[in-house]
Structures are given as structure tokens and as C-alpha cells.
Design an enzyme around this catalytic site. Structure first.
Site, PDB file in Angstrom:
ATOM      1  N   HIS A   1       8.827   4.528  -5.580  1.00 23.28           N
ATOM      2  CA  HIS A   1       8.803   5.334  -4.353  1.00 23.28           C
ATOM      3  C   HIS A   1       9.474   4.517  -3.257  1.00 23.28           C
ATOM      4  O   HIS A   1       9.176   3.330  -3.088  1.00 23.28           O
ATOM      5  CB  HIS A   1       7.345   5.651  -3.987  1.00 23.28           C
TER       6      HIS A   1
ATOM      7  N   ASN B   1      12.351   7.657   3.683  1.00 19.83           N
ATOM      8  CA  ASN B   1      11.207   7.839   2.771  1.00 19.83           C
ATOM      9  C   ASN B   1      10.959   9.350   2.631  1.00 19.83           C
ATOM     10  O   ASN B   1      10.538   9.991   3.578  1.00 19.83           O
ATOM     11  CB  ASN B   1      10.011   7.101   3.385  1.00 19.83           C
TER      12      ASN B   1
ATOM     13  N   CYS C   1       2.992  10.878  -1.202  1.00 25.05           N
ATOM     14  CA  CYS C   1       4.114  10.142  -1.817  1.00 25.05           C
ATOM     15  C   CYS C   1       3.914   9.936  -3.310  1.00 25.05           C
ATOM     16  O   CYS C   1       4.871   9.662  -4.034  1.00 25.05           O
ATOM     17  CB  CYS C   1       4.296   8.794  -1.137  1.00 25.05           C
TER      18      CYS C   1
END
Ligand code: UT7
Length: 331
Positions: free
Chosen positions: A258, A288, A118
Site C-alpha cells: 500500500h 495515497n 487502505c
């Protein structure tokens, strides 16, 4: 930054999100869950997944083409392509960046993938920035994106509900050339002691894929969500605070974090006393998307006019590795 280095800016941006939207009720056929549980624990209403006949590289290519168009730069003038992903077209070989290079016709560009999950986009941004800052290259395309729907276990309710597909790209140039998106500072970090918390446990080169692994699904993504939750809250909070240290809060245009989990972002926002409208959230519609989430959110903020010229943009990300990264830009 070392004063002999060149300031680096963002000349253009582009993103690509699959059309297929998967709502929370979709998962009720695989395990016990509910729209209410997923909404309340993650803030996700739907995520976008690639259709069966689409590839991750299709998204990376579309995002790159949009980015070059916005930048007004021809593909042949791109010197380097850096793609951050953990879910490229192949199992690491070849680098998906090379497939993108061919697709967009960037025949003079070098190309490689990097992976920091991520945090991947921020790692790639940092690496790309060095090539421009040293004067080695003038046009560096940095892409972050994922086809995570292809590496999740649909029956694992701790991961399948969270992750989505999407990609974004930016073109780095000397700031003197593009006159926008100045990268003022970047910080990166890692703690490999937490490697087992988010992992594809088996089927790597440590242990070849066997029928047993395939039937267990342990070659797919696993996450000990609860174990990393608190760490994610404190890291995201620290990264946002790091980016704004010594800065006038009035100068902040927006935080582009994020999209880890809406609750994590809301907690970090409250801890820092930031007005909620200063922290961009789109996890409700995309889930996500790991390395895709920061560049996609950046593209949306720019398109929506949420970033004021001359003001600060803060990026913060946290993920598998464990890894984390933050950046402060002056648009
Ligand atoms: O982006 C990369 C970095 N990732 C992160 O930082 C992820 C951080 N963690 C999270 O976002 C959250 O931990 C999750 C969204 C993954 C999970 O939410 P949670 O509030 O931490 O739930 P939990 O794992 O503590 O599970 C609570 C309960 C458990 O049941 P018991 O043991 O209390 O009976 C789970 O089995 O909820 C159960 N559960 C579910 N129930 C309905 C777990 N997943 C689901 C589900 N639907 N999808």
C-alpha cells in the site's frame, strides 16, 4: 489452506487512474506548505484527482472492463463483484458495486461493497478467494478504489496533500483454470482501539449532518498522521516479514505495498534488508489512493514485466480502522 478447498488464482487485472494531475504547489493557495515539505515527508510529487464531471464509479467501471478484457471473460459470466472503497458514489446506499455491475453488464453477478479503508483490497481479495475456494463461484471480480478527493477537506493540510484517486481490479478464478497468480496465503487484522486516528468524525448515522458539521468540515476525512506513523512502519514491516517467513528470499519477485507514505515504505524496506528495487513505489505520481493503491501498483508491476512467472509477490497494507492485511502470491 484446508486441502479440500480449491486453489485460487488471478486470471486478469486492470486499473484506471484519473487524467487530472494535481501537483504540490496547488496546495499553497489553501494553506502554508511547500513542494519541498510534501516531497520530503511523503515522497509525493503529484496525485490524480477526478475532474468535476467524473464519478468514482467511472474509474471502477473502467478498471473492471480492462480486467475482464485481459481475463478473456464475458461480463455475463461474472458471478460476484466485491468492491472495496470508502468513497463510493453515494453515502453507502446503494453499494457502488451495484452501479459497476450495471455499467459493465454483469447481469448474473451478485454485488456488494466492503470497507476496510487502505486495507480494503486485501480484505476483498480474501473474501472473494473464499467464494472461489469453496466452489461456490468461478469468476469473482475484486475491485479496490477510491475517489478520496471528494471526501477530503482541502483546507486540512494533514490529509489533503496525501490522498489521491484511482482504482484497480482483479478477476479471481480456480487456479486450475487461469494457471497464474496463485494466492498462497492471506492474513488480516484489526484494532478498533485506533478507530479515532483516521476517521470522518461526524455526519454518519450516529449524528445526522447539520449546517454546523458542514461548516466545520468534520464530515470529511481527518487523520492523526503522527499517531499512526510508527504503528504503520512496524505493521508494514511485520506483514512483509510474515509473507516471506520460511520462503527463500531468492524466490521474491516483488513487494507490492500500500502506497502509504514513501518514508514508511523505505523504513520498512531497510528494516527487512530488502533491496529497494524489490519494493514497488508509485506514490510519487498518484499519492495515497487507499483501497486503490495495491491493485493499481499490481497492475503497473504486471504491465512493466516486474513480476516473474513462478515467483513470489507480496502485498501488504495498513489503514483506518485500524486495519491491516498481507498476502503472498505465486505468479
Ligand atoms: O494510508 C492510511 C494510513 N495512513 C498513515 O499511515 C499515515 C501515516 N502518517 C504520515 O504519513 C505522516 O504522519 C504525514 C505525512 C501525514 C505527516 O508527516 P509528519 O512528518 O508525521 O508530520 P507531522 O504531522 O508530525 O507534522 C510536523 C509539522 C507540524 O508542525 P509543528 O507542530 O511541528 O509546528 C505540522 O503542523 O509539520 C506541519 N505540517 C505541515 N507543514 C507543511 C503538517 N502538514 C503540513 C503540510 N505542509 N502539508
Amino acid at each position: 489452506m484446508n486441502p479440500s478447498l480449491i486453489d485460487v488464482g488471478i486470471a486478469g487485472y486492470g486499473c484506471s487512474i484519473p487524467e487530472r494531475s494535481v501537483d504540490n504547489n496547488y496546495f499553497t493557495r489553501f494553506f502554508e506548505t511547500s513542494d519541498e515539505w510534501i516531497m520530503q515527508r511523503t515522497g509525493i510529487q503529484a496525485r490524480r484527482w477526478l475532474k468535476d464531471d467524473e464519478k468514482p464509479s467511472d474509474m471502477f467501471t473502467a478498471a473492471s472492463e480492462r480486467c475482464l478484457e485481459k481475463s478473456g471473460v464475458n461480463a455475463e459470466d461474472v458471478d460476484l463483484i466485491i468492491l472495496a472503497t470508502v468513497s463510493g458514489d453515494h453515502l453507502g446506499v446503494p453499494a457502488t458495486a451495484c452501479i459497476v455491475q450495471d455499467n459493465i453488464g454483469a447481469k448474473n453477478a451478485a454485488a456488494f461493497d466492503i470497507q476496510a479503508a487502505c486495507t480494503g483490497f486485501l480484505y476483498a481479495l480474501s473474501v472473494g478467494r473464499q467464494f472461489v475456494a469453496t466452489g461456490a463461484y468461478k469468476n469473482v471480480l475484486v475491485i479496490g478504489g477510491e475517489g478520496l478527493s471528494r471526501i477530503i477537506d482541502i483546507y486540512d493540510r494533514g490529509t489533503s496533500i496525501i490522498f489521491g484517486d484511482g482504482a484497480g481490479a482483479v478477476l479471481l478464478q480456480p487456479h486450475e483454470t487461469c494457471q497464474q497468480g496463485l494466492i498462497e496465503d492471506i492474513t488480516l487484522g484489526a484494532d478498533g482501539a485506533g478507530a479515532q486516528f483516521i476517521t470522518r468524525p461526524r455526519g454518519g448515522a450516529m449524528e445526522q449532518i447539520t449546517p454546523d458539521i458542514l461548516s466545520e468540515g468534520t464530515h470529511q476525512l481527518r487523520m492523526k498522521g503522527r499517531e499512526v506513523y510508527r504503528f504503520a512502519v512496524s505493521r508494514m514491516t511485520e506483514l512483509m516479514a510474515w509473507a516471506m517467513e520460511g520462503q527463500d528470499p531468492e524466490e521474491l519477485s516483488i513487494v507490492v505495498p500500500h502506497q502509504v507514505n514513501k518514508r514508511i515504505l523505505e523504513t520498512a524496506t531497510a528494516k527487512l534488508d530488502l533491496p529497494p528495487e524489490k519494493v514497488y513505489i508509485n506514490i510519487d505520481k498518484y499519492g495515497n489512493t487507499s483501497a486503490g493503491s495495491v491493485p493499481v501498483a499490481l497492475c503497473e508491476c504486471l504491465d512493466a514485466g516486474k513480476i516473474e512467472k513462478g515467483k513470489l509477490v507480496v502485498m501488504a497494507a495498513f489503514g483506518a480502522g485500524l486495519t491491516w492485511g498481507g498476502a503472498r502470491l505465486r505468479w
